[in-house]
Design a protein around this motif. Structure first.
Motif, mmCIF file in Angstrom:
data_model
loop_
_atom_site.group_PDB
_atom_site.id
_atom_site.type_symbol
_atom_site.label_atom_id
_atom_site.label_comp_id
_atom_site.label_asym_id
_atom_site.label_seq_id
_atom_site.Cartn_x
_atom_site.Cartn_y
_atom_site.Cartn_z
ATOM 1 N N GLY A 277 -23.541 10.482 9.192
ATOM 2 C CA GLY A 277 -23.974 9.166 9.605
ATOM 3 C C GLY A 277 -25.433 8.937 9.280
ATOM 4 O O GLY A 277 -25.942 9.385 8.247
ATOM 5 N N SER A 278 -26.137 8.242 10.186
ATOM 6 C CA SER A 278 -27.549 7.933 9.959
ATOM 7 C C SER A 278 -28.276 7.863 11.293
ATOM 8 O O SER A 278 -27.654 7.806 12.359
ATOM 9 N N TYR A 279 -29.613 7.871 11.206
ATOM 10 C CA TYR A 279 -30.418 7.736 12.410
ATOM 11 C C TYR A 279 -30.484 6.251 12.782
ATOM 12 O O TYR A 279 -30.282 5.373 11.942
ATOM 13 N N PHE A 280 -30.765 5.955 14.054
ATOM 14 C CA PHE A 280 -30.850 4.541 14.431
ATOM 15 C C PHE A 280 -32.090 3.905 13.810
ATOM 16 O O PHE A 280 -33.025 4.591 13.397
ATOM 17 N N THR A 281 -32.097 2.571 13.758
ATOM 18 C CA THR A 281 -33.115 1.832 13.013
ATOM 19 C C THR A 281 -34.148 1.219 13.949
ATOM 20 O O THR A 281 -34.022 1.256 15.181
ATOM 21 N N GLU A 282 -35.222 0.619 13.327
ATOM 22 C CA GLU A 282 -36.235 -0.098 14.092
ATOM 23 C C GLU A 282 -35.607 -1.259 14.856
ATOM 24 O O GLU A 282 -35.989 -1.560 15.995
ATOM 25 N N ALA A 283 -34.605 -1.892 14.234
ATOM 26 C CA ALA A 283 -33.920 -3.003 14.904
ATOM 27 C C ALA A 283 -33.204 -2.517 16.164
ATOM 28 O O ALA A 283 -33.209 -3.200 17.196
ATOM 29 N N ASP A 284 -32.594 -1.316 16.066
ATOM 30 C CA ASP A 284 -31.933 -0.742 17.245
ATOM 31 C C ASP A 284 -32.954 -0.487 18.355
ATOM 32 O O ASP A 284 -32.676 -0.705 19.543
ATOM 33 N N GLU A 285 -34.144 -0.029 17.952
ATOM 34 C CA GLU A 285 -35.193 0.250 18.930
ATOM 35 C C GLU A 285 -35.671 -1.038 19.590
ATOM 36 O O GLU A 285 -35.806 -1.108 20.815
ATOM 37 N N ARG A 286 -35.897 -2.072 18.779
ATOM 38 C CA ARG A 286 -36.376 -3.343 19.354
ATOM 39 C C ARG A 286 -35.335 -3.982 20.265
ATOM 40 O O ARG A 286 -35.659 -4.595 21.284
ATOM 41 N N GLY A 287 -34.064 -3.839 19.904
ATOM 42 C CA GLY A 287 -33.002 -4.473 20.674
ATOM 43 C C GLY A 287 -32.424 -3.601 21.761
ATOM 44 O O GLY A 287 -31.421 -3.979 22.391
#
Length: 657
Positions: A396-406
């Motif tokens: 898979g992948s690591y979570f994104t900046e968007a995930d962090e902001r939301g």
């Protein structure tokens, strides 16, 4: 009349005295022998003739009296100078042959030339020529036990002539031979006398003595008759064809007696040591066993210790040796721990020594998937997590900046969490797990990392966005701790000082925070592992000590068994340091062979351990160190027996059984 080659004046020799009765063996011997004479000294057993021969040949010293050789007082000579005189002037022919059993006929003949420093090619040629002259050309490679008595005696005559043999001292040369062999030996002595050699024949057989030109009879330590007294012309006529006498004064005056023969002697010592080891193979193997076990133990123990250290260091280093951890701290037990805020994090991020900074808000939490429950560490992080901890995602992948902001409910799980909760799921990506009964979607799986310390497994963790951890799980926006990656891994200490000063200013001078770093942890762990490695090495070194004691025991036994050989070597001109070198070389050879074998065994054991997935790392320094220790062990434990051999009295050694 010329100056006698040998001139004895009032020679006395006594044994005992003090607590034991004194026995007078020689009682005032006066004797002159000129160059070119063929002299027979006759007497019954116990008359003192053998003692007289030992004094004439500089194997023994008189109790009193004066011994002049070519006009020089022999009493003034030291042990090395006496060894030189025996080597240059005398050749011994013994009743028992006195050949070294482990050497060939050629090697026995060459021995005096080795101690004289004669080049190898020259001494090989001379020894071969002498054996050929004595009818032993086909027997040069035979050992004494492969020769008849007559042949062995001819080898001893060749040895006596190796360095010139100006004076041949023959002690009962036919006593152990049959009549035919005895006649051959006497014919050789007649021939040598006719060529100008001084031949001094010690015998109790008057028929043998009759071959000499001059007969001296000794009884109870005194000369009772000498044919030269009645026929002085015998001494005068003997000088015409005599060999040139050894110039004792010239030799001692010009200081030419030196260590120039060391190469030949060392090579002979190595060859002799190898022969002795090979002949006594079983005993040698038992002696080597202690050294082999000792060296192998040291090398393997240090390799295992080094391998364990490198494994731990690699695991800890994988978390980043440039990372500093900042957390709250209680200045004293009565105050609450300090609080690290996001404002602190923002201020620290502006420092030039800081490359990346990441707040972590986490705690142990209950996790569930289906009907499987598990407790794991859940940490709220930002997207710097993979870079700071050098921790990639393998699925898979690591979570994104968007995930962090939301404050997205997404999770990246460690390898152990995946195995515990989702081991039966082919693809964990997209699956939902409950963290404290809050559903989170799995978006990635972290690479297997292992443990950074002995009490925590880093693979048993879940990474979620910091915002999601603060809002959905823990209800606090302040981080549990802060992970800081410095700009330069070599300047972690400087970065730590800068962070410390800024935090003190921001907290009003109160030290309610704590800084730790992986570099300090790694160094502390390395020191611990080094201590363990040294302890393992020290325990293994005890085996080397035991092996060294075995070397000393075997060398003491060897000296005792080969006492007569030591006497033979001294009679042919070996100095004390030559004997010391001989036996010390044997001890070192044992240690060298044992050390090399031990290293070989250690490498084999190491290979087996590696195949068994045990962390092993061989160090050249450790291998060479163990080998050097084995070598030092051989020298230290071999020195005492070697010194004991070197200090033996030549006569005592020759007459030993």
């Amino acid at each position: 009349m010329q100056t006698p080659l040998i001139d004895l004046k009032g020679i006395r020799k006594s044994y005992g005295g003090g607590d034991t009765p004194q026995v007078d063996v020689l009682r005032g011997i006066d004797l002159s022998i000129h160059a070119g004479e063929f002299v027979a000294i006759v007497g019954a057993s116990g008359s003192g003739k053998s003692t007289l021969m030992n004094i004439l040949g500089c194997l023994d010293r008189p109790t009193s009296g004066e011994y002049l050789f070519a006009g020089e007082n022999v009493a003034r000579l030291g042990s090395d100078e006496l060894a030189w005189l025996r080597r240059e002037a005398f050749g011994f022919v013994f009743q028992g042959y006195h050949l070294i059993a482990s050497g060939s006929a050629q090697e026995n003949v060459e021995m005096p030339a080795i101690y004289a420093g004669t080049p190898a090619a020259e001494r090989h040629a001379r020894a071969a020529a002498l054996l050929d002259r004595l009818g032993l050309a086909s027997r040069t490679g035979n050992r004494p036990h492969q020769l008849s008595g007559g042949q062995q005696q001819r080898v001893s005559i060749a040895r006596a002539l190796m360095n010139g043999g100006h004076i041949i001292l023959a002690d009962e040369p036919t006593g152990a031979l049959d009549s035919h062999s005895g006649a051959e030996v006497m014919a050789l002595l007649d021939e040598l006398a006719s060529q100008g050699h001084v031949v001094i024949l010690i015998t109790h057989d008057r028929e043998v003595a009759a071959r000499a030109k001059r007969i001296i009879e000794i009884r109870d330590g005194e000369i009772i008759s000498d044919t030269a007294d009645d026929h002085p012309e015998v001494q005068a006529s003997a000088n015409s064809g005599a060999l040139q006498a050894v110039d004792l004064r010239q030799r001692l005056a010009d200081g030419s007696e030196h260590n120039g023969a060391w190469k030949g002697e060392l090579l002979d010592a190595v060859q002799a040591a190898w022969r002795v080891m090979w002949i006594n193979r079983f005993r040698t193997a038992l002696t080597l066993l202690g050294i082999v076990i000792g060296v192998a133990s040291v090398v393997v123990m240090l390799a295992v210790g080094e391998g364990s250290k490198r494994q731990v260091m690699a695991q800890m280093g994988a978390f980043g040796s440039n990372i500093i951890y900042l957390s709250g701290y209680m200045p004293n037990p009565r105050t609450p721990p300090g609080i690290i805020t996001l404002d602190d994090v923002a201020a620290l991020a502006a420092l030039p020594q800081v490359k990346r900074i990441m707040p972590v808000n986490g705690s142990e939490a209950g996790v569930r998937f289906g009907n499987v429950d598990h407790t794991s560490y859940v940490g709220g992080n930002d997207t710097n997590f993979p870079a700071i901890f050098n921790w990639p995602v393998v699925e898979g992948s690591y979570f994104t900046e968007a995930d962090e902001r939301g404050a997205a409910a997404v999770a990246v799980i460690g390898k152990k969490v995946r195995d515990k909760l989702l081991k039966d799921v082919a693809n964990p990506i997209g699956q939902y797990i409950l963290i404290e009964n809050v559903p989170f979607q799995v978006v990635g799986v972290l690479a297997e990392k292992g443990a950074s310390s002995g009490d925590q497994d880093s693979d048993d963790r879940i990474a979620i966005p910091y915002s999601a951890a603060s809002i959905r799980l823990f209800g606090s926006h302040n981080p549990e701790y802060v992970a800081i990656a410095t700009s330069d891994a070599r300047k972690v200490k400087e970065a730590e000082q800068a962070i410390d000063q800024l935090m003190l200013r921001m907290h009003g001078g109160k030290r309610d925070f704590e800084l730790t770093n992986n570099a300090a942890m790694i160094q502390a762990e390395a020191r611990t592992q080094n201590t363990l490695s040294l302890m393992l090495g020290a325990i293994a070194a005890i085996s080397l000590l035991v092996g060294g004691i075995g070397v000393m025991n075997i060398m003491l036994m060897t000296v005792r068994e080969r006492t007569r050989e030591i006497g033979i070597r001294m009679a042919t001109g070996a100095r004390q340091r030559d004997i010391l070198r001989q036996f010390l070389t044997e001890a070192v050879m044992l240690s060298v062979v044992g050390g090399l074998a031990g290293i070989g065994v250690a490498l084999i054991i190491g290979g087996i351990l590696i195949l068994s997935e045990v962390a092993v790392a061989f160090s050249l320094v450790a291998v060479l160190g163990a080998f050097a220790c084995a070598l030092v062990t051989g020298v230290v434990f071999g020195f005492m027996p070697a010194r004991k051999a070197a200090r033996l009295d030549p006569v005592t050694a020759l007459t030993s059984e």
